[in-house]
Scaffold this active site. Structure first.
Site, mmCIF file in Angstrom:
data_model
loop_
_atom_site.group_PDB
_atom_site.id
_atom_site.type_symbol
_atom_site.label_atom_id
_atom_site.label_comp_id
_atom_site.label_asym_id
_atom_site.label_seq_id
_atom_site.Cartn_x
_atom_site.Cartn_y
_atom_site.Cartn_z
ATOM 1 N N LEU A 263 0.839 -1.202 0.000
ATOM 2 C CA LEU A 263 0.000 0.000 0.000
ATOM 3 C C LEU A 263 0.873 1.251 0.000
ATOM 4 C CD1 LEU A 263 -2.399 -0.913 2.999
ATOM 5 C CD2 LEU A 263 -2.847 -1.278 0.560
ATOM 6 N N ASN B 84 10.813 0.588 3.897
ATOM 7 C CA ASN B 84 9.647 1.464 3.866
ATOM 8 C C ASN B 84 8.588 1.090 4.907
ATOM 9 O OD1 ASN B 84 7.518 3.274 2.369
ATOM 10 N ND2 ASN B 84 6.613 1.233 2.464
ATOM 11 N N TYR C 134 6.479 7.373 17.412
ATOM 12 C CA TYR C 134 6.799 7.506 15.991
ATOM 13 C C TYR C 134 7.955 8.497 15.801
ATOM 14 C CZ TYR C 134 6.001 8.240 10.960
ATOM 15 O OH TYR C 134 6.138 8.331 9.591
ATOM 16 N N LYS D 7 11.573 7.540 14.053
ATOM 17 C CA LYS D 7 12.050 8.144 12.802
ATOM 18 C C LYS D 7 13.352 8.924 13.029
ATOM 19 C CE LYS D 7 8.969 6.356 10.186
ATOM 20 N NZ LYS D 7 9.342 5.346 9.184
ATOM 21 N N ILE E 212 1.962 12.792 3.239
ATOM 22 C CA ILE E 212 1.609 12.293 1.922
ATOM 23 C C ILE E 212 0.306 11.510 2.074
ATOM 24 C CG2 ILE E 212 2.405 11.019 -0.111
ATOM 25 C CD1 ILE E 212 4.484 13.095 0.733
ATOM 26 N N PRO F 249 -2.924 5.440 3.201
ATOM 27 C CA PRO F 249 -3.762 4.899 4.276
ATOM 28 C C PRO F 249 -3.260 5.294 5.669
ATOM 29 C CG PRO F 249 -3.467 3.253 2.566
ATOM 30 C CD PRO F 249 -2.604 4.415 2.171
HETATM 31 P P1 NAD Z 1 0.808 2.857 5.041
HETATM 32 O O1 NAD Z 1 0.296 2.537 6.399
HETATM 33 O O2 NAD Z 1 -0.104 3.490 4.081
HETATM 34 O O3 NAD Z 1 1.472 1.561 4.416
HETATM 35 C C1 NAD Z 1 2.431 0.852 5.171
HETATM 36 C C2 NAD Z 1 2.616 -0.532 4.614
HETATM 37 O O4 NAD Z 1 3.525 -1.220 5.502
HETATM 38 C C3 NAD Z 1 1.322 -1.340 4.576
HETATM 39 O O5 NAD Z 1 1.237 -2.049 3.344
HETATM 40 C C4 NAD Z 1 1.470 -2.299 5.754
HETATM 41 O O6 NAD Z 1 0.794 -3.523 5.572
HETATM 42 C C5 NAD Z 1 2.977 -2.489 5.806
HETATM 43 N N1 NAD Z 1 3.461 -2.954 7.111
HETATM 44 C C6 NAD Z 1 3.081 -2.528 8.331
HETATM 45 N N2 NAD Z 1 3.721 -3.220 9.287
HETATM 46 C C7 NAD Z 1 4.532 -4.105 8.643
HETATM 47 C C8 NAD Z 1 5.437 -5.106 9.080
HETATM 48 N N3 NAD Z 1 5.628 -5.351 10.389
HETATM 49 N N4 NAD Z 1 6.126 -5.789 8.159
HETATM 50 C C9 NAD Z 1 5.918 -5.581 6.827
HETATM 51 N N5 NAD Z 1 5.053 -4.669 6.360
HETATM 52 C C10 NAD Z 1 4.360 -3.930 7.264
HETATM 53 O O7 NAD Z 1 2.075 3.826 5.278
HETATM 54 P P2 NAD Z 1 2.742 4.906 4.269
HETATM 55 O O8 NAD Z 1 2.106 6.218 4.527
HETATM 56 O O9 NAD Z 1 2.784 4.360 2.914
HETATM 57 O O10 NAD Z 1 4.209 5.005 4.899
HETATM 58 C C11 NAD Z 1 5.303 4.253 4.387
HETATM 59 C C12 NAD Z 1 6.552 4.700 5.133
HETATM 60 O O11 NAD Z 1 6.763 6.100 4.948
HETATM 61 C C13 NAD Z 1 6.469 4.475 6.640
HETATM 62 O O12 NAD Z 1 7.743 4.100 7.139
HETATM 63 C C14 NAD Z 1 6.086 5.840 7.154
HETATM 64 O O13 NAD Z 1 6.466 6.025 8.478
HETATM 65 C C15 NAD Z 1 6.842 6.743 6.190
HETATM 66 N N6 NAD Z 1 6.281 8.080 6.100
HETATM 67 C C16 NAD Z 1 5.018 8.285 5.631
HETATM 68 C C17 NAD Z 1 4.533 9.578 5.550
HETATM 69 C C18 NAD Z 1 3.165 9.888 5.025
HETATM 70 O O14 NAD Z 1 2.749 11.031 5.141
HETATM 71 N N7 NAD Z 1 2.456 8.953 4.456
HETATM 72 C C19 NAD Z 1 5.314 10.659 5.969
HETATM 73 C C20 NAD Z 1 6.585 10.407 6.439
HETATM 74 C C21 NAD Z 1 7.064 9.113 6.501
#
Ligand code: NAD
Length: 255
Positions: free
Chosen positions: A16, A90, A156, A160, A189, A192
């Site tokens: 995702l 990721n 969190y 990070k 961003i 989900p």
């Molecule tokens: P998301 O929750 O939309 O997707 C995360 C994915 O990771 C999901 O498919 C989930 O099933 C998987 N996941 C969760 N736990 C897991 C595990 N133990 N092992 C394997 N897979 C696992 O999150 P996102 O928004 O796509 O974020 C992705 C990365 O980017 C994360 O590390 C998040 O902290 C970072 N991030 C996101 C944002 C944002 O605004 N979306 C901002 C800064 C950093």
């Protein structure tokens, strides 16, 4: 089209959100894709979609907080594709959105187990394969929350911040092996994760607008904004880039 030709990439949490966008863009640039996620069906569905579009890909169930599973899956990826060149750490979770004094030890540990130990386990078990390939690129998803504070999600923020410095330490340790390690720091961003996070607030729509307004460019980012940064760091265009922080945040941390 060919910026990652002949490279093999592992993307964790790729079913995702940002991981999915990174996997799609890397495949489009010629990489073979190992799609890892806790959500096995979604990981396999994305791999099937990539394969149907002509890109080599395979999905695996992999919980990044389980070292035995991580070691096994990394070995299976190399058995299947023949090598490993790129690791995108990721997978991550936001964790509870409570003030520090209300957080339980279990809630704290859950976030660190995935966001910090998960990066450690995947890096640890990818390194021998990257060395065997003669070098490679590790890309760790940190966050703006690994650069500056905010009045929310304390576990969190801690996780990070850790990922930011793990990236620099590993950049120094593995530079002699030709393995580059960099972190990406996204602003908010629309994925989900952010949708669920905003739903923990009293008025999710007001929270969405207020969150968008925190970015000087006036809106939240899209998954592709991060995916193109990851493609760059994975590619030979970034051959002199290691230990760096790629901030992609619409200006959030520029103030
Ligand atoms: P998301 O929750 O939309 O997707 C995360 C994915 O990771 C999901 O498919 C989930 O099933 C998987 N996941 C969760 N736990 C897991 C595990 N133990 N092992 C394997 N897979 C696992 O999150 P996102 O928004 O796509 O974020 C992705 C990365 O980017 C994360 O590390 C998040 O902290 C970072 N991030 C996101 C944002 C944002 O605004 N979306 C901002 C800064 C950093």
């Amino acid at each position: 089209m060919d910026r990652l030709k002949n490279k093999v990439a592992v993307v964790t949490g790729a079913a995702l959100g940002l991981g999915q966008a990174i996997a799609i863009r890397m495949a489009g640039e010629g990489a073979a894709l190992a799609v890892l996620d806790l959500l096995e069906d979604d990981a396999r569905a994305l791999a099937a979609r990539l394969t149907a579009a002509g890109h080599p890909a395979r999905g695996w169930r992999c919980d990044v907080s389980d070292e035995t599973m991580v070691a096994r899956v990394m070995a299976e990826v190399v058995d299947h594709f023949g090598r490993l060149d790129i690791l995108v750490n990721n997978a991550g979770v936001a964790g509870v959105n409570k003030p520090t004094h209300e957080i339980t030890e279990a809630e704290w540990d859950w976030v660190q187990a995935i966001n910090v130990k998960g990066v450690f386990f995947c890096t640890k078990h990818a390194i021998p394969h990257l060395k065997a390939a003669g070098g490679g690129s590790i890309i760790n998803l940190s966050s703006i929350y690994g650069l500056v504070g905010g009045p929310d999600v304390p576990p969190y923020h801690a996780s990070k911040g850790a990922v930011r410095l793990m990236s620099k330490t590993d950049a120094l340790i593995y530079a002699p092996d030709g393995i580059r390690v960099n972190s990406i720091h996204p602003g908010f961003i629309w994925t989900p994760m952010v949708e669920h996070h905003l739903q923990t607030t009293d008025d999710p729509e007001a929270a969405r607008q207020a969150t968008a307004a925190l970015h000087p460019l006036g809106h939240m980012g899209e998954p592709d904004d991060i995916a193109w940064g990851a493609v760059y760091l994975a590619s030979d265009e970034a051959k002199f880039v290691t230990g760096s922080e790629l901030v992609i945040d619409g200006g959030y941390t520029a103030r």
